[in-house]
Design a protein around this motif. Structure first.
Motif, PDB file in Angstrom:
ATOM      1  N   MET A 135       1.867  -0.800   2.107  1.00  0.00           N
ATOM      2  CA  MET A 135       2.054   0.260   3.089  1.00  0.00           C
ATOM      3  C   MET A 135       1.720   1.613   2.476  1.00  0.00           C
ATOM      4  SD  MET A 135       3.006  -1.473   5.724  1.00  0.00           S
ATOM      5  CE  MET A 135       3.705  -0.270   6.873  1.00  0.00           C
ATOM      6  N   THR A 136       1.241   2.543   3.319  1.00  0.00           N
ATOM      7  CA  THR A 136       0.896   3.887   2.874  1.00  0.00           C
ATOM      8  C   THR A 136       1.560   4.908   3.795  1.00  0.00           C
ATOM      9  OG1 THR A 136      -1.128   3.926   4.215  1.00  0.00           O
ATOM     10  CG2 THR A 136      -1.316   3.081   1.952  1.00  0.00           C
ATOM     11  N   ASP A 137       1.350   6.187   3.483  1.00  0.00           N
ATOM     12  CA  ASP A 137       1.859   7.285   4.316  1.00  0.00           C
ATOM     13  C   ASP A 137       3.369   7.188   4.530  1.00  0.00           C
ATOM     14  OD1 ASP A 137      -0.769   8.467   4.879  1.00  0.00           O
ATOM     15  OD2 ASP A 137      -1.111   6.653   6.047  1.00  0.00           O
ATOM     16  N   GLY A 138       4.092   7.007   3.438  1.00  0.00           N
ATOM     17  CA  GLY A 138       5.549   6.935   3.561  1.00  0.00           C
ATOM     18  C   GLY A 138       6.018   5.737   4.348  1.00  0.00           C
ATOM     19  N   TRP A 139       5.372   4.591   4.132  1.00  0.00           N
ATOM     20  CA  TRP A 139       5.697   3.297   4.756  1.00  0.00           C
ATOM     21  C   TRP A 139       5.291   3.242   6.225  1.00  0.00           C
ATOM     22  CZ3 TRP A 139      11.438   2.158   2.990  1.00  0.00           C
ATOM     23  CH2 TRP A 139      11.506   2.169   1.596  1.00  0.00           C
ATOM     24  N   ARG A 140       4.549   4.223   6.715  1.00  0.00           N
ATOM     25  CA  ARG A 140       4.250   4.292   8.138  1.00  0.00           C
ATOM     26  C   ARG A 140       2.963   3.577   8.535  1.00  0.00           C
ATOM     27  NH1 ARG A 140       4.899  10.718   8.580  1.00  0.00           N
ATOM     28  NH2 ARG A 140       3.864  10.443   6.571  1.00  0.00           N
ATOM     29  N   THR A 141       2.071   3.304   7.561  1.00  0.00           N
ATOM     30  CA  THR A 141       0.767   2.732   7.867  1.00  0.00           C
ATOM     31  C   THR A 141       0.531   1.488   7.022  1.00  0.00           C
ATOM     32  OG1 THR A 141      -0.099   4.943   8.320  1.00  0.00           O
ATOM     33  CG2 THR A 141      -1.715   3.191   7.998  1.00  0.00           C
ATOM     34  N   SER A 142       0.097   0.416   7.657  1.00  0.00           N
ATOM     35  CA  SER A 142      -0.234  -0.812   6.929  1.00  0.00           C
ATOM     36  C   SER A 142      -1.682  -0.738   6.465  1.00  0.00           C
ATOM     37  CB  SER A 142      -0.033  -2.034   7.824  1.00  0.00           C
ATOM     38  OG  SER A 142      -0.403  -3.208   7.136  1.00  0.00           O
ATOM     39  N   SER A 143      -1.906  -0.928   5.185  1.00  0.00           N
ATOM     40  CA  SER A 143      -3.270  -0.933   4.653  1.00  0.00           C
ATOM     41  C   SER A 143      -3.858  -2.335   4.755  1.00  0.00           C
ATOM     42  CB  SER A 143      -3.271  -0.475   3.191  1.00  0.00           C
ATOM     43  OG  SER A 143      -2.796  -1.525   2.347  1.00  0.00           O
ATOM     44  N   ALA A 144      -5.098  -2.470   4.346  1.00  0.00           N
ATOM     45  CA  ALA A 144      -5.745  -3.780   4.323  1.00  0.00           C
ATOM     46  C   ALA A 144      -5.443  -4.535   3.029  1.00  0.00           C
ATOM     47  CB  ALA A 144      -7.254  -3.612   4.484  1.00  0.00           C
ATOM     48  N   TRP A 145      -4.723  -3.908   2.117  1.00  0.00           N
ATOM     49  CA  TRP A 145      -4.500  -4.488   0.798  1.00  0.00           C
ATOM     50  C   TRP A 145      -3.354  -5.499   0.812  1.00  0.00           C
ATOM     51  CZ3 TRP A 145      -7.488  -3.642  -3.457  1.00  0.00           C
ATOM     52  CH2 TRP A 145      -8.298  -2.513  -3.483  1.00  0.00           C
ATOM     53  N   ALA A 146      -3.592  -6.674   0.243  1.00  0.00           N
ATOM     54  CA  ALA A 146      -2.506  -7.555  -0.163  1.00  0.00           C
ATOM     55  C   ALA A 146      -1.985  -7.038  -1.504  1.00  0.00           C
ATOM     56  CB  ALA A 146      -2.992  -8.993  -0.311  1.00  0.00           C
ATOM     57  N   PRO A 147      -0.688  -7.139  -1.768  1.00  0.00           N
ATOM     58  CA  PRO A 147      -0.163  -6.541  -2.998  1.00  0.00           C
ATOM     59  C   PRO A 147      -0.787  -7.111  -4.270  1.00  0.00           C
ATOM     60  CG  PRO A 147       1.502  -7.890  -1.900  1.00  0.00           C
ATOM     61  CD  PRO A 147       0.381  -7.720  -0.938  1.00  0.00           C
ATOM     62  N   GLU A 148      -1.059  -8.409  -4.279  1.00  0.00           N
ATOM     63  CA  GLU A 148      -1.657  -9.017  -5.478  1.00  0.00           C
ATOM     64  C   GLU A 148      -3.038  -8.432  -5.755  1.00  0.00           C
ATOM     65  OE1 GLU A 148       1.331 -11.602  -3.574  1.00  0.00           O
ATOM     66  OE2 GLU A 148      -0.530 -10.674  -2.836  1.00  0.00           O
TER      67      GLU A 148
END
Length: 247
Positions: A135-148
């Motif tokens: 997540m980005t923008d202070g947890w407000r936006t889901s990115s395309a990235w998987a954490p791994e």
């Protein structure tokens, strides 16, 4: 393992968030500068500071942050709204010990690699995970990235650390499940700092048994007094086991 007593600022006040909502802060009627001094007096060797106003892009608490950096007596790991090289380097010049970067890392990984190269051991990667995505923008936006994949993308970048936040644990406030943090810690090449999983000193004790966990952020539990900082520091840095003497 290092304990990072954590302070979050909004409108010049110490706050914590209910369910991660920036618009519904719990306000703590304490002096931020004196609270930072208290962290140092308890024996902490670092503190973590987040400027929520900077996260939102609605001003900042720059003067207060600078005063804390100058007077706390311990180095400050600073997060909140670091979306450009200029802002990162501005706060390094102002004396921040470490800068925490998440959104910029997701949007411009190459720039973050360069910042880590030019400021070794001063850049911390933030990996905020919810429902299998960073997540980005202070947890407000889901990115395309998987954490791994996100952690792997930075390879041997000389980060001071990687803060991993399991947002679901943070929001639900249930007994912490450490599987996500443990699996990413096993993969990471930089020391991992756990976030969102400490409710009690028992959680700190559990974290000490996970390889490559170098630290933990402890914020809301300190303000709620479910964790005593001195006790947390003692548990995180246990002394040698007693050895029986044989006659």
């Amino acid at each position: 393992m290092l304990i990072f007593p954590t302070m979050e600022l909004q409108g010049g006040r110490c706050v914590t968030l209910a369910k991660g909502r920036l618009d519904e802060p719990m306000i703590w009627h304490v002096d931020p500068v004196e609270t930072a001094h208290g962290f140092a007096e308890a024996g902490a060797s670092w503190m973590h500071l987040t400027d929520f106003d900077a996260v939102e892009g609605r001003g900042d608490n720059a003067a207060l942050v600078e005063e804390i950096i100058r007077s706390a007596g311990i180095p400050v790991q600073l997060g909140g709204g670091f979306h450009s090289r200029e802002r990162v380097e501005h706060w390094i010049d102002k004396g921040a010990g470490r800068i925490v970067v998440g959104t910029l890392a997701a949007r411009d990984p190459q720039l973050l690699r360069e910042l880590a190269k030019f400021h070794p051991d001063q850049i911390v990667l933030a990996v905020d995970v919810w429902r299998g995505k960073v997540m980005t923008d202070g947890w407000r936006t889901s990115s395309a990235w998987a954490p791994e994949a996100f952690v792997e993308a930075f390879g041997e970048a000389p980060f001071a650390g990687i803060i991993i936040t399991d947002i679901e644990n943070e929001l639900d406030e249930v007994e912490a499940e450490l599987g996500l943090i443990a699996s990413l810690a096993a993969q990471a090449r930089a020391p991992v700092i756990a976030s969102g999983v400490v409710r009690s000193v028992d959680d700190i004790a559990r974290l000490t048994y996970i390889p490559n966990i170098a630290g933990a952020l402890v914020g809301r539990a300190l303000f709620r007094k479910t964790v005593d900082l001195s006790e947390a520091l003692r548990i995180a840095q246990p002394g040698p086991e007693p050895v029986a003497e044989f006659q």
